[in-house]
Design an enzyme around this catalytic site. Structure first.
Site, short mmCIF file in Angstrom:
data_model
loop_
_atom_site.label_atom_id
_atom_site.label_comp_id
_atom_site.label_asym_id
_atom_site.label_seq_id
_atom_site.Cartn_x
_atom_site.Cartn_y
_atom_site.Cartn_z
N TYR A 1 69.82 19.02 -5.26
CA TYR A 1 68.83 18.03 -4.77
C TYR A 1 68.30 17.15 -5.92
O TYR A 1 68.12 17.61 -7.04
CB TYR A 1 67.63 18.72 -4.12
CG TYR A 1 67.93 19.44 -2.82
CD1 TYR A 1 69.12 19.26 -2.14
CD2 TYR A 1 66.99 20.30 -2.26
CE1 TYR A 1 69.38 19.93 -0.94
CE2 TYR A 1 67.23 20.98 -1.07
CZ TYR A 1 68.43 20.78 -0.42
OH TYR A 1 68.68 21.45 0.75
N GLY B 1 62.41 13.24 10.33
CA GLY B 1 61.24 12.42 10.69
C GLY B 1 61.35 11.85 12.10
O GLY B 1 60.37 11.34 12.65
P1 NAP Z 1 62.99 17.18 7.88
O1 NAP Z 1 62.09 18.28 7.47
O2 NAP Z 1 63.53 17.18 9.25
O3 NAP Z 1 62.31 15.77 7.62
C1 NAP Z 1 61.56 15.52 6.46
C2 NAP Z 1 61.05 14.10 6.51
O4 NAP Z 1 60.26 13.92 7.66
C3 NAP Z 1 60.16 13.78 5.33
O5 NAP Z 1 60.91 13.31 4.23
C4 NAP Z 1 59.23 12.74 5.90
O6 NAP Z 1 59.83 11.46 5.90
C5 NAP Z 1 59.17 13.08 7.37
N1 NAP Z 1 57.93 13.80 7.67
C6 NAP Z 1 57.62 15.09 7.41
N2 NAP Z 1 56.40 15.38 7.88
C7 NAP Z 1 55.92 14.24 8.45
C8 NAP Z 1 54.73 13.92 9.10
N3 NAP Z 1 53.76 14.82 9.29
N4 NAP Z 1 54.56 12.65 9.56
C9 NAP Z 1 55.53 11.71 9.40
N5 NAP Z 1 56.69 11.98 8.78
C10 NAP Z 1 56.89 13.23 8.31
O7 NAP Z 1 64.27 17.10 6.92
P2 NAP Z 1 64.57 17.70 5.48
O8 NAP Z 1 63.41 17.56 4.56
O9 NAP Z 1 65.85 17.12 5.01
O10 NAP Z 1 64.83 19.21 5.78
C11 NAP Z 1 63.91 20.20 5.41
C12 NAP Z 1 64.42 21.00 4.25
O11 NAP Z 1 65.62 21.68 4.62
C13 NAP Z 1 64.87 20.15 3.04
O12 NAP Z 1 63.80 19.70 2.29
C14 NAP Z 1 65.75 21.14 2.34
O13 NAP Z 1 64.97 22.06 1.62
C15 NAP Z 1 66.45 21.83 3.51
N6 NAP Z 1 67.79 21.28 3.84
C16 NAP Z 1 68.84 22.10 3.73
C17 NAP Z 1 70.11 21.67 4.02
C18 NAP Z 1 71.25 22.62 3.88
O14 NAP Z 1 72.41 22.20 3.95
N7 NAP Z 1 70.98 23.89 3.68
C19 NAP Z 1 70.32 20.36 4.49
C20 NAP Z 1 69.21 19.53 4.61
C21 NAP Z 1 67.96 19.98 4.29
P3 NAP Z 1 59.54 10.29 4.86
O15 NAP Z 1 60.43 10.67 3.75
O16 NAP Z 1 59.97 9.10 5.65
O17 NAP Z 1 58.09 10.28 4.49
#
Ligand code: NAP
Length: 326
Positions: free
Chosen positions: A53, A218
């Site tokens: 990351y 998001g």
């Molecule tokens: P997510 O949690 O579905 O979405 C995160 C995004 O949603 C944030 O960057 C933010 O967007 C928005 N957000 C979060 N809370 C919000 C709120 N209260 N109001 C408005 N917007 C909000 O996606 P993710 O961060 O990619 O996934 C979560 C975690 O899973 C990652 O951080 C990572 O640790 C892990 N992950 C793992 C894999 C894997 O292959 N194992 C793949 C992907 C992710 P903005 O950036 O627009 O502010």
């Protein structure tokens, strides 16, 4: 904050985790530190990151560095989960020097992560994706050795098909290894396929699920609209490659139906997204990503709000109807 065991292990994690793939990349180190502090203040203990990351200038590792710096002097409050296996150099890694799940690479990768995270142990060390070139036995034995050496506390996997998760559990039993305690896979109101094979396997072997993309980047927060461009500064504006998967009109039909349901029950779309995930007992922690303290606080509030049985029943009917149509 409420806490759950990660599968049948003794590891306790907060129901809301912080997904750290924005740290040191989309948000700089100072903002990352503020976000981590806000999370700790809210009772969040689980911080999920990966060695790849925060890729900057062709090399990865910036998110682990930002998390390590943010947790300086606070290490004991955090459960650090990180991952290895994806290529650390852009453009691939045919020689196997910077990716994979071989014993040779794991031993090198763990030292690099410990250094970047500024710690002497990783609480949960996860294989990020399958490595077709390495037998699973070799990977599990190497992880077991790291547990015995005290460099990692527990092991987990991510993005493995259900049959391989079952295989890993059988190998661990056969060879009397510590084995794995968790899987990390995409799971959200918009991506529910894990329910078919993976969730039954997790229940059978007592593993916990850490659902990634819980807010569909998001899309499940209500900030995107069907006919408008993503707001400036948002993730889907920055990571345009992620937009394609949400362009499907049937996805929008479901999002709009979910938003209507949330409104009728006087909650938000995000409340629904968190509540639905946390109703699955295999889900240990919802590792949502965030870019601001406000998002962190909103997400903690959503996690605390338990959805009613009536709402859950209506939601199930809606999802079943959507599945039947698509
Ligand atoms: P997510 O949690 O579905 O979405 C995160 C995004 O949603 C944030 O960057 C933010 O967007 C928005 N957000 C979060 N809370 C919000 C709120 N209260 N109001 C408005 N917007 C909000 O996606 P993710 O961060 O990619 O996934 C979560 C975690 O899973 C990652 O951080 C990572 O640790 C892990 N992950 C793992 C894999 C894997 O292959 N194992 C793949 C992907 C992710 P903005 O950036 O627009 O502010």
């Amino acid at each position: 904050m409420r806490y759950r065991s990660l599968g049948q292990s003794g590891l306790i994690v907060s129901e809301l985790g912080l997904g750290c793939n924005n740290l040191g990349g989309r948000i700089d180190n100072a903002q990352s530190a503020r976000l981590v502090d806000a999370a700790l203040d809210l009772g969040v203990t689980l911080f999920d990151v990966a060695d790849v990351y925060g890729r900057r200038d062709a090399h990865a590792g910036a998110s682990e560095e930002a998390l390590g710096a943010a947790l300086c002097g606070k290490r004991d409050k955090a459960v650090i989960a990180t991952k290895f296996g994806m290529s650390m150099i852009s453009g691939g890694d045919d020689a196997g020097n910077a990716s994979g799940a071989s014993r040779r690479y794991i031993m090198q990768a763990v030292e690099a992560s410990l250094r970047r995270l500024r710690t002497d142990r990783i609480d949960l060390y996860q294989l990020h994706c399958p490595d077709p070139r390495t037998p699973l036995d070799e990977t599990l034995h190497a992880l077991n050795d790291l547990i015995r050496a005290g460099k990692i506390r527990y092991a987990g996997v991510s993005n493995l098909p259900a049959w391989q998760v079952v295989d890993a559990c059988h190998i661990a039993r056969r060879d009397r290894l510590a084995g794995i305690i968790s899987c990390q896979d995409e799971f959200s109101l918009l991506e529910r396929s894990a329910r078919t094979d993976l969730l039954p396997a997790l229940r059978q072997f007592g593993l916990g699920l850490l659902p990634y993309f819980p807010l569909a980047s998001g899309m499940l927060t209500g900030k995107y609209r069907r006919d408008s461009s993503p707001p400036v500064g948002s993730r889907l504006a920055a990571w345009t490659y992620l937009q394609d998967r949400y362009r499907d009109p049937t996805v929008w039909t479901l999002i709009e139906a979910l938003a209507g349901l949330a409104q009728r029950h006087e909650c938000s779309l995000a409340d629904l997204a968190f509540g639905w995930l946390l109703r699955h007992e295999t889900v240990a922690s919802v590792i949502a990503g965030a870019t601001s303290e406000t998002q962190m606080r909103d997400n903690a509030r959503s996690c605390m709000l338990e959805t009613s049985d009536d709402l859950d029943a209506e939601l199930k009917t809606m999802l079943a109807a959507h599945e039947a149509k698509s």
